[in-house]
Write an enzyme that holds these catalytic residues in place. Structure first.
Site, PDB file in Angstrom:
ATOM      1  N   HIS A 189      13.254  -4.454 -18.199  1.00  0.00           N
ATOM      2  CA  HIS A 189      12.679  -3.144 -17.907  1.00  0.00           C
ATOM      3  C   HIS A 189      13.772  -2.102 -17.636  1.00  0.00           C
ATOM      4  O   HIS A 189      14.731  -2.371 -16.932  1.00  0.00           O
ATOM      5  CB  HIS A 189      11.767  -3.297 -16.690  1.00  0.00           C
ATOM      6  CG  HIS A 189      11.201  -2.031 -16.173  1.00  0.00           C
ATOM      7  ND1 HIS A 189      10.760  -1.014 -16.985  1.00  0.00           N
ATOM      8  CD2 HIS A 189      10.980  -1.604 -14.899  1.00  0.00           C
ATOM      9  CE1 HIS A 189      10.303  -0.031 -16.231  1.00  0.00           C
ATOM     10  NE2 HIS A 189      10.435  -0.361 -14.968  1.00  0.00           N
TER      11      HIS A 189
ATOM     12  N   GLY B 221       1.344   0.999  -5.085  1.00  0.00           N
ATOM     13  CA  GLY B 221       0.162   0.196  -4.740  1.00  0.00           C
ATOM     14  C   GLY B 221      -1.069   1.052  -4.515  1.00  0.00           C
ATOM     15  O   GLY B 221      -2.143   0.791  -5.084  1.00  0.00           O
TER      16      GLY B 221
ATOM     17  N   ALA C 127       0.845  -1.213   0.000  1.00  0.00           N
ATOM     18  CA  ALA C 127       0.000   0.000   0.000  1.00  0.00           C
ATOM     19  C   ALA C 127       0.868   1.247   0.000  1.00  0.00           C
ATOM     20  O   ALA C 127       0.509   2.272   0.578  1.00  0.00           O
ATOM     21  CB  ALA C 127      -0.931  -0.021   1.210  1.00  0.00           C
TER      22      ALA C 127
HETATM   23  N1  APR Z   1       4.163  -7.646   2.258  1.00  0.00           N
HETATM   24  C1  APR Z   1       3.368  -6.611   1.918  1.00  0.00           C
HETATM   25  N2  APR Z   1       3.787  -5.353   1.798  1.00  0.00           N
HETATM   26  C2  APR Z   1       5.078  -5.123   2.049  1.00  0.00           C
HETATM   27  C3  APR Z   1       5.980  -6.150   2.389  1.00  0.00           C
HETATM   28  C4  APR Z   1       5.473  -7.469   2.492  1.00  0.00           C
HETATM   29  N3  APR Z   1       6.250  -8.494   2.814  1.00  0.00           N
HETATM   30  N4  APR Z   1       7.215  -5.598   2.530  1.00  0.00           N
HETATM   31  C5  APR Z   1       7.079  -4.291   2.279  1.00  0.00           C
HETATM   32  N5  APR Z   1       5.790  -3.988   1.990  1.00  0.00           N
HETATM   33  C6  APR Z   1       5.183  -2.711   1.654  1.00  0.00           C
HETATM   34  C7  APR Z   1       5.740  -1.544   2.472  1.00  0.00           C
HETATM   35  O1  APR Z   1       5.194  -1.558   3.781  1.00  0.00           O
HETATM   36  C8  APR Z   1       5.303  -0.345   1.642  1.00  0.00           C
HETATM   37  O2  APR Z   1       4.038   0.137   2.049  1.00  0.00           O
HETATM   38  O3  APR Z   1       5.447  -2.326   0.309  1.00  0.00           O
HETATM   39  C9  APR Z   1       5.179  -0.924   0.211  1.00  0.00           C
HETATM   40  C10 APR Z   1       6.154  -0.308  -0.766  1.00  0.00           C
HETATM   41  O4  APR Z   1       5.806   1.005  -0.944  1.00  0.00           O
HETATM   42  P1  APR Z   1       6.844   2.173  -1.262  1.00  0.00           P
HETATM   43  O5  APR Z   1       7.966   2.096  -0.295  1.00  0.00           O
HETATM   44  O6  APR Z   1       6.065   3.440  -1.381  1.00  0.00           O
HETATM   45  O7  APR Z   1       7.429   1.742  -2.702  1.00  0.00           O
HETATM   46  P2  APR Z   1       6.756   2.004  -4.132  1.00  0.00           P
HETATM   47  O8  APR Z   1       7.208   3.307  -4.666  1.00  0.00           O
HETATM   48  O9  APR Z   1       5.313   1.723  -4.050  1.00  0.00           O
HETATM   49  O10 APR Z   1       7.501   0.878  -5.001  1.00  0.00           O
HETATM   50  C11 APR Z   1       7.237  -0.484  -4.777  1.00  0.00           C
HETATM   51  O11 APR Z   1       7.467  -1.038  -7.095  1.00  0.00           O
HETATM   52  O12 APR Z   1       8.154   0.242  -8.904  1.00  0.00           O
HETATM   53  C12 APR Z   1       8.547  -0.698  -7.953  1.00  0.00           C
HETATM   54  O13 APR Z   1      10.916  -0.269  -7.615  1.00  0.00           O
HETATM   55  C13 APR Z   1       9.638  -0.169  -7.037  1.00  0.00           C
HETATM   56  O14 APR Z   1      10.163  -2.294  -6.068  1.00  0.00           O
HETATM   57  C14 APR Z   1       9.486  -1.075  -5.857  1.00  0.00           C
HETATM   58  C15 APR Z   1       7.968  -1.332  -5.798  1.00  0.00           C
END
Ligand code: APR
Length: 308
Positions: free
Chosen positions: A175, A14, A10
């Site tokens: 990518h 997400g 989230a």
């Molecule tokens: N299960 C569920 N959620 C998780 C887990 C897990 N095991 N580990 C981490 N998270 C959640 C974090 O709590 C956080 O809310 O994943 C989310 C990641 O969000 P952001 O840090 O905002 O990252 P974001 O910019 O959304 O990117 C996510 O997508 O584009 C790719 O390179 C980017 O690998 C990265 C991913």
């Protein structure tokens, strides 16, 4: 019956993806994250926007995989984003653990789902999700090429002072930094850009495209891109949910197509209600073939490191 889409993670990508799906009223949305309160809070906020969007879908945030059960589509965005001076590949081991645990849970709770992987390094993470779930490869794919294409279309539109809507392009390979553009299949309403721009200009725009993610990381400093990635996921979700059969570049499992075996990498595919309905094989010229092979080799290196 109403369709159900789960978004794992989230965070920026997400939550933005969940927002776009809800705004378009495509399906009920479940937003899952390990952090308590965050998916619930963001889902509630999105749900409260639905009346203003004339959308009647249901949006729920959760820390329990039980709530995600029997999803039609699961989008995996969980994991760590890049920081300045990091490559997508630097995220490999940290994000592999996250994608593996999410895939294990999805296999149990949504055994018939179609999975779209966004977490980087995306091509390797898509392969990991496929291996872990043991789903048909038609139902596991990664989002990358649509985003790379959209970045290129944006820069071309600015250069030519035309609408990006009129620009079509196809990008293959891994990518981002490893992408393989095909300028001869890049057109403005059917006119090849090679007729409209000098090679040096196209090359400069392509360079900006392949490092498009890093450019945004450099500006944001605390995270990576999310508006365009989420919009790219939405295009895939729409094509699947509405059985649109759009031709889109996605990371899919190649089993001999393009001369590549046992690897997830970006190629043009038809996306419909069953997932990847077919891989479109285009005849590449010598230079493109060489670049594609090199790109596949970089993805393969990551797969080796993961030992999957
Ligand atoms: N299960 C569920 N959620 C998780 C887990 C897990 N095991 N580990 C981490 N998270 C959640 C974090 O709590 C956080 O809310 O994943 C989310 C990641 O969000 P952001 O840090 O905002 O990252 P974001 O910019 O959304 O990117 C996510 O997508 O584009 C790719 O390179 C980017 O690998 C990265 C991913």
């Amino acid at each position: 019956m109403r369709k159900k889409i789960t978004v794992i993670g989230a965070g920026n990508v997400g939550a933005t993806t969940a927002q776009l799906i809800a705004k378009d009223g495509l399906a009920d949305v479940v937003l899952y994250d390990i952090i308590e309160g965050v998916p619930q809070g963001k889902a509630l906020d999105i749900a409260e926007a639905c009346p203003l969007w004339d959308s009647s879908v249901f949006v729920k945030g959760t820390n329990s995989y039980e709530d995600t059960g029997d999803s039609d589509i699961v989008v995996i965005t969980a994991g760590f984003p890049r920081k300045p001076n990091m490559s997508r590949d630097d995220l490999l081991h940290a994000n592999a653990g996250v994608v593996k645990s999410a895939s294990d849970a999805i296999a149990k709770t949504s055994p018939n789902a179609i999975i779209i992987v966004v977490t980087n390094p995306m091509d390797a993470m898509a392969q990991l999700a496929w291996k872990t779930t043991e789903f048909s490869c038609r139902r596991v794919m990664g989002m990358g090429g649509i985003l790379d294409s959209s970045r290129f279309r944006t820069f071309l539109a600015w250069e030519l002072n035309v609408s990006p809507e009129d620009i079509e392009t196809i990008i293959l390979g891994g990518h981002g930094d490893q992408m393989v553009p095909i300028p001869r299949f890049t057109t403005v309403k059917g006119i090849p850009v090679t007729e409209l721009l000098k090679k040096s200009t196209i090359d400069a725009l392509l360079k900006r495209t392949s490092s498009g993610g890093a450019e945004i990381v450099g500006l944001l400093k605390t995270g990576s891109a999310y508006y365009a990635p989420a919009a790219a996921v939405l295009q895939m979700v729409k094509s699947i949910i509405n059985d649109e059969k759009r031709l889109l570049p996605c990371a899919v499992y190649l089993n001999g197509e393009y001369g590549i075996k046992d690897l997830y990498v970006g190629v043009p595919v038809i996306l419909g209600k069953d997932g990847v309905e077919r891989v479109i094989e285009i005849k590449l010229i010598k230079e493109e073939k060489a670049l594609f092979k090199e790109s596949c080799a970089s993805v393969k290196k990551l797969i080796k490191k993961l030992a999957i």
